[in-house]
Each structure stands twice: as C-alpha cells, then as structure tokens.
Design an enzyme around this catalytic site. Structure first.
Site, mmCIF file in Angstrom:
data_model
loop_
_atom_site.group_PDB
_atom_site.id
_atom_site.type_symbol
_atom_site.label_atom_id
_atom_site.label_comp_id
_atom_site.label_asym_id
_atom_site.label_seq_id
_atom_site.Cartn_x
_atom_site.Cartn_y
_atom_site.Cartn_z
ATOM 1 N N CYS A 81 45.145 120.551 -68.968
ATOM 2 C CA CYS A 81 46.073 121.382 -68.177
ATOM 3 C C CYS A 81 45.456 121.729 -66.823
ATOM 4 O O CYS A 81 46.128 121.693 -65.784
ATOM 5 C CB CYS A 81 46.412 122.669 -68.919
ATOM 6 N N CYS B 108 43.132 124.993 -72.085
ATOM 7 C CA CYS B 108 43.390 123.548 -72.201
ATOM 8 C C CYS B 108 42.784 122.788 -71.019
ATOM 9 O O CYS B 108 43.220 122.952 -69.873
ATOM 10 C CB CYS B 108 44.897 123.322 -72.290
#
Length: 550
Positions: free
Chosen positions: A81, A78
């Site tokens: 993230c 991600c």
C-alpha cells in the site's frame, strides 16, 4: 505491457518481506488510529483525496462533475500500500487519472475505514475499486500495480462505458483495440478466469493491435487457462476445445514465437514431458534474450523441459547463459530486474516436485539462488528483487538453503527490522522444511513457548502462532511428546475447532485414532453450534470417516 505484468509479479513477491517490517510497527499504528483526527482530505501527490469521513461528499462531487470515483482501500501496516502511494499516487502523471475520477483514500485502521472495508468485502490490501457517481461498483483490482498507465487505462475504459457486461459485444463491433482489452482483462478475479479467457480469445481473433501485443495476449490467455484449470481441478481432456482454439490463434504468430508458446502449453496446460524436438527448435530459432525479456513463462518452460528430461548439463548451461545476458552492458536496470526475477522464479518453480529431480541437481539449482543472494545483498537491487522470498520458497519445496535463511533472519533481527517472535517463527519454519525437527523445537522452547510472550503479545495470538507451527510438523508427519504438550496448552488458552483438529492429527500420527476421533467430533460440534457453512465442516467430516476405518 510486459513491464506491467512484471511489476505486478515483483510487487506481490516482495510484499511478504515489506509486510513483515510493517507488522513490527502494527501496535503503534493502532495507537495512532485510535487518536486520529477526522480529516476531510488527504494530500497525496498533487491531489486532495477524499477520505473515509467524506465518502458521501466524494460521490456527490463525482455526480456534479460527471466523473467516476477512484477508491483506494489501504492500510498503514501494508507494505505494498505504501509503495503504491509513493510510486504511483504521488507521481505527477497520476493527475491524468484525477481528471477522469474523484480520488478517495480509505484507511483501514480507522473505525470508519474498517466499516467501509467490511461493507465492500475487502479481502486484500491494497484494493482499488472504481464506482460511477451513483455508487455502482464497476471494477475491483486487488494488489498494487506500480504502473500509472494501468490505472489510467482502466479509468479511461470505464469512462468510455466499457464494462464486463458489454466487452464482448464491443470487441465484436470493433469499438476497442487489443491494448485496451489487455488492460481491461486485469479486472477479472481468479474466480472469473473462464470469462477472462473468452474475452482474450475473442480479442486475439477480432481486435487490431501491434504484433508484440498479439504475442502478449496469446501468452496471457495460456496463463489464464492454466490458473483456471488449477482452480477448478480440471483434467487435460476438459481443455480439449481450448487446445484447438489456441492452435488456431497461434497461427497469427511467427514460428519462433509460436514454438515458445506451444512449449508453454506443454508445460503448464498439458503438464506432460515436452518433445525434445520442440525444445531444440525453441533454442535454435530464438535468442535467449528474446525468451527472457519478452515472455513471462518462456524461460521457465525451456528450463523445466530440460530438467524433467534430465538434461541437467544443458539446464545448468541455460541458467549460466541467462545470467551472463543479464550482466550485459546494454541491459538497463528494469530489464535486468525482470531477467533475474524470471531466472529465480523459474528455478523455484522447476523444484516444486524435487522428488522427480536428482538430489545433487536440486543442490546445484539452490546454489544459483544462494550465489545471487550473496552477490546482490549489499546492492540497491536487493530492494527490487525478492531474493529472500525465493530462498524461502525453495526451502519450503526442497528443504535446502536453511543455513542462509537462518543467517538472514538472525541478521534481520539484530538490525531491528523485525520483531523477535516473527523472526523466530521464520527460523522454526526453515528448520521444519529442512527436516531438522530438534533444532526447530529448541527455538520454540527457548524463544516462543514462553509465558512472557503470552503476556506481551496476548494469549490468543501466541496460541494461534504455536498452533500454526505445530501444524507444520504435522504436515511433515512428525510428532513427539513436546508437541502434544504445546497443543494441550494452546487448547487450554483458546478451545478453537482448528486447534482441536491439530491435536487430533497428532494423535492420528501416533496411531491413537480413538482420541483423534473424540477431538475431531468435538470440533465438528463446535463448528455446527457456530453455524459455520457446511463446506468448511466437510474436511473434518472426511477425516472422521477416514479414521473410523482404521
């Protein structure tokens, strides 16, 4: 506070491109996760974060130290993230959050991490949740905020005992200020926007705060109501009580700011053609820099009003003036990023319904996006502003900018920043949006619909990709024999109801409703056997009823 909202918007937009890069490495992530050592702590910044393997120990520590528990549900693939970890959690300022809460980092790609993500119903990454020491969930925030103060204020508020259950009474009793409520309001999910609107309205009326916070809270209320209306398919009449309340609250602002927000109400809540007298008042009373830098949707509202009124010359002049302001020597980097993002976002949003705009003017608006892309593609700002995302959205809405996008994806592939199938998928979508179906099919034939891809990426993954691409043709009301052959192959690989639905829609476009009904009814039977919720079956039922009348 304005910066807080801007950063969130930027990150959500740019996540699409960052995600594409990490998706390319996904197979390596899973190999890593399979052999990962079960670590008790992960060092991030100055803090040792508990992990998915020491979940219970984190709560035990929190109870002992009378702290909250700050949990980041993350994933290696991600992009946002990684940004959150690098830009916020690794900063020294995050120490003030650790003073109030025990940090826990959950990695979704591990077996234990995946179980925890499922247990707490994590639907998006990153998701931050705050718990008390007893394990009671207090707050959940999806998406990355690159603002340390957002997380600090959130943890601070819960440390003070503020919750969704008592926030209204604390506002009434004067125990919280406007700044605290604005930060707290970010914990409400989209399904809770009605509740969020009530909290913001109460805070504007009762809480103390600086004038700039009051303006921001009023605009946030308008945006919240706009999303609430859209999500619940409400009509303008359904919001009449709110219109009266908004006018009462806006009296707290000066005339020039009140005019801007009234224009936003006209464009986003009433969705009507604004009075040009209001537009003229906004432009006369306000410095364009003030509109660009201090309001989330102010520039869009002015531009939209000019375009739908077919004042194209003034609309183009407005964009030119805004771009000139963004180039000013006194404009710092963050402000420039905010201004350019607002301009690009506004152009894309204005063209959501291109049929209502003269085609030549749509071309001109698209040229602004293309020119800015060319200007900044080799600069550091290219990493901060999602130019390609805006080009993709404009292409999706209007079919324009296909040449620039195809060139970008080909170059992206050549540099090894994206895998072949993902790049060709984007190229196909670009051609479909432009209505160039022959070129789209040629790319599918030569680059995607190949046996080697079924072997390399797996038959089910390739079948899913092909189905999704064919569905985009269906949305454009296009069909031919090659698309039928693709879907026959897809269903042979994996007989999913949604794939049968795609093929059924192709037959309906062709006018063969007998075959379409046969497939759609078979899809419904499979869904019922799978005990799928009725609401998910309903769209299939509606199509069957529609086709039976043909």
């Amino acid at each position: 506070m304005k910066k807080r909202t801007l950063i969130l918007t930027l990150l959500l937009l740019v996540s699409i491109l960052i995600g594409a890069y990490y998706q390319m490495k996904l197979h390596r992530v899973w190999i890593f996760a399979k052999h990962e050592k079960k670590v008790e702590f992960r060092k991030i910044g100055n803090a040792n974060w508990f992990t998915e393997y020491t979940w219970n120990k984190a709560f035990k520590r929190a109870k002992q130290e009378k702290k909250l528990v700050f949990v980041d549900f993350s994933a290696m693939w991600c992009g946002p993230c990684q940004w959150l970890k690098k830009k916020v959690f690794s900063g020294k300022d995050f120490d003030k959050v650790v003073e109030l809460a025990v940090p826990v980092y959950i990695e979704q790609t591990t077996k234990t991490g995946k179980k925890l993500c499922n247990k707490y119903n994590i639907k998006a990454f990153p998701t931050v949740k705050i718990f008390n020491g007893d394990g009671k969930e207090l707050a959940s925030v999806e998406g990355a905020r690159l603002d340390i103060n957002f997380y600090y204020n959130l943890v601070s508020l819960y440390s003070l005992g503020i919750t969704k259950e008592n926030i209204l009474s604390m506002i009434e009793e004067g125990k919280v200020n406007l700044k605290q409520v604005l930060y707290f309001s970010d914990v409400y999910g989209v399904e809770e926007y009605g509740e969020k609107a009530n909290v913001l309205a109460q805070a504007i009326e009762k809480c103390e705060g600086e004038y700039s916070l009051l303006t921001e809270a009023c605009e946030e209320l308008i945006i919240t109501l706009s999303e609430y209306k859209k999500r619940n398919s409400l009509k303008e009449d359904d919001l009449k009580p709110w219109f009266e309340k908004l006018q009462k609250l806006l009296k707290k602002l000066n005339k020039k700011d009140r005019d801007i927000l009234n224009l936003e109400i006209e464009c986003t809540l009433k969705e009507c053609k604004p009075e040009m007298s209001l537009v003229k008042s906004v432009l006369k009373e306000n410095d364009l820099r003030h509109i660009l830098s201090d309001f989330q949707r102010g520039f869009y509202s002015v531009l939209n009003a000019l375009v739908i009124s077919k004042n194209y010359e003034k609309a183009n002049r407005l964009i030119d003036d805004a771009l000139e302001i963004s180039e000013g020597k006194d404009i710092n980097r963050d402000l420039k990023i905010g201004m350019l993002t607002s301009i690009l976002q506004s152009i894309v949003k204005v063209c959501l319904n291109p049929d209502k705009i003269d085609n030549s003017e749509v071309e001109k608006l698209g040229n602004y996006i293309a020119l800015l892309y060319d200007k900044y593609k080799n600069t550091s700002l290219f990493k901060e502003i999602p130019f390609v995302y805006f080009m993709m959205e404009f292409n999706k809405n209007t079919g324009k900018l296909s040449e620039q996008l195809v060139s970008f994806w080909e170059d992206f592939l050549k540099k090894g920043k994206i895998d072949k199938v993902s790049a060709y998928r984007q190229i196909v979508l670009t051609y479909i949006n432009a209505g160039d179906f022959e070129k789209a099919e040629k790319v599918i034939r030569e680059k995607i619909d190949k046996q080697e891809n079924f072997k390399k990426y797996g038959s089910k993954k390739t079948a899913l990709l092909l189905n999704n691409l064919v569905w985009r043709f269906v949305e454009k009301h296009y069909y031919d024999n090659y698309l039928f052959s693709i879907m026959d192959k897809v269903i042979k690989e994996d007989k999913k109801p949604e794939y049968m639905d795609t093929l059924a829609n192709l037959y309906a476009l062709k006018g063969d409703y007998k075959k379409a009904l046969e497939l759609e009814k078979s899809a419904v039977e499979i869904l019922k056997k799978q005990k799928v919720p009725e609401r998910k079956i309903q769209p299939y039922i509606e199509l069957i009823k529609k086709w039976e009348k043909k």
